[in-house]
Design an enzyme around this catalytic site. Structure first.
Site, PDB file in Angstrom:
ATOM      1  N   ASP A   1       0.660  -0.890   0.222  1.00  0.00           N
ATOM      2  CA  ASP A   1      -0.066   0.014   0.054  1.00  0.00           C
ATOM      3  C   ASP A   1       0.918   1.299   0.066  1.00  0.00           C
ATOM      4  OD1 ASP A   1       1.009  -0.427   2.576  1.00  0.00           O
ATOM      5  OD2 ASP A   1      -0.978  -0.562   3.381  1.00  0.00           O
TER       6      ASP A   1
ATOM      7  N   ASP B   1      -8.099  -2.178  14.168  1.00  0.00           N
ATOM      8  CA  ASP B   1      -9.422  -2.207  13.689  1.00  0.00           C
ATOM      9  C   ASP B   1      -9.635  -3.571  12.772  1.00  0.00           C
ATOM     10  OD1 ASP B   1      -8.376  -1.448  11.501  1.00  0.00           O
ATOM     11  OD2 ASP B   1      -9.549   0.398  11.150  1.00  0.00           O
TER      12      ASP B   1
ATOM     13  N   HIS C   1      -7.711  -4.286   9.966  1.00  0.00           N
ATOM     14  CA  HIS C   1      -7.479  -3.865   8.581  1.00  0.00           C
ATOM     15  C   HIS C   1      -6.226  -4.471   8.318  1.00  0.00           C
ATOM     16  CE1 HIS C   1      -5.190  -0.024   9.802  1.00  0.00           C
ATOM     17  NE2 HIS C   1      -4.305  -0.588   9.039  1.00  0.00           N
TER      18      HIS C   1
ATOM     19  N   GLU D   1      -9.544  -0.812   4.960  1.00  0.00           N
ATOM     20  CA  GLU D   1     -10.362  -0.524   6.154  1.00  0.00           C
ATOM     21  C   GLU D   1     -11.665  -1.205   6.292  1.00  0.00           C
ATOM     22  OE1 GLU D   1      -8.784   0.795   8.407  1.00  0.00           O
ATOM     23  OE2 GLU D   1      -8.255   2.932   7.847  1.00  0.00           O
TER      24      GLU D   1
END
Ligand code: GLP
Length: 261
Positions: free
Chosen positions: A67, A136, A138, A143
């Protein structure tokens, strides 16, 4: 999925570096997908140590990025391109020629995303993709509620991820970009072997939901359950909320034909 519980982050780094070294011995020009963040650093240190010690030849290895931030100049010290060059490519004695990543500075971001997916396929696909996990759940920058079939594309970061990553930007959340390019979950699932490393108590909830919860887009790492060869390496703290921890310890130590990951 295979869950390996290790005593600490250093042991996790060592076991994954050995899996990468074994892959490079089998396939010297393997395409290794790497992740950023603090968690994978022990892997890169251990692998570079093996290269320096002559235990593995990484001179033909190829490295690819998961990413990237959108809008940071490529030579910004916190662009993921700069980070991967500094933490992985250079310590392995490689050059930028061995490295590929999405262009976070492209005028046409969508075209850059599609070009990166194509480039990964044309390179023969990723042999081993190392992943971290966000608090979270990810993976990459997918996300919560990212499509489990998603391809490389632009995403907007959650406030939590920007808070988590502000430490790389002098603690100043205003410097953390809002937008990123990330390999999609569908793209990530095409790698031949997925290895997720999680360490520390802060990841315990995300690990438990990913490993023992249902496959759900709201926990992107749960998509690893769909992959035929996914390994989750966790230290005791990150494993602390796994109900099946004892079973995972038992299967790991009693594996009849243990060959590494
Ligand atoms: C960023 C990266 C992820 C990484 C995550 C966790 O969001 N895009 O690939 O897994 O941070 O980072 P850390 O390992 O520092 O907790």
């Amino acid at each position: 999925m295979e869950v390996v519980i290790v005593p600490d982050a250093k042991a996790g780094g060592e076991i994954i570096a050995e899996a990468m070294a074994a892959l490079l011995r089998r396939k010297p020009d393997a395409l290794l997908g790497v992740a950023t963040g603090s968690t994978p650093l022990p892997v890169y240190e251990a692998l570079a140590g093996k290269v320096r010690a002559g235990a593995v030849d990484a001179s033909r290895a190829r490295i690819c990025q998961l990413d990237e931030y959108v809008g940071l100049p490529a030579d910004h010290p916190e662009s993921y391109r700069s980070t991967v060059l500094r933490q992985v490519v250079e310590p392995l004695g490689l050059t930028a020629d061995s490295f590929m990543g999405p262009d976070g500075t492209a005028a046409d971001v969508q075209a850059a995303c599609e070009a990166y997916d194509r480039a990964l396929s044309e390179a023969g696909g990723v042999d081993l993709q190392l992943l971290g996990i966000g608090t979270d759940g990810h993976i990459g920058f997918n996300e919560p509620c990212s499509s489990l079939a998603s391809r490389t594309r632009i995403k907007t970061l959650t406030e939590q991820t920007r808070v988590d990553n502000a430490r790389f930007f002098d603690g100043d959340i205003d410097q953390v970009p809002h937008h990123v390019i990330t390999q999609g979950i569908g793209t990530i699932l095409e790698a031949r072997h997925l290895v997720l490393l999680a360490t520390g108590e802060g990841k315990a909830d995300a690990v438990a939901q990913s490993v023992e919860g249902p496959v759900a887009a709201v926990v992107p790492a749960s998509a690893l359950q769909l992959h035929p060869h996914a390994t989750v390496v966790v230290d005791e703290a990150a494993a602390s909320k796994l109900k099946l921890a004892d079973y995972f310890r038992h299967t790991y130590t009693n594996k009849p034909t243990w060959q590494g990951l």
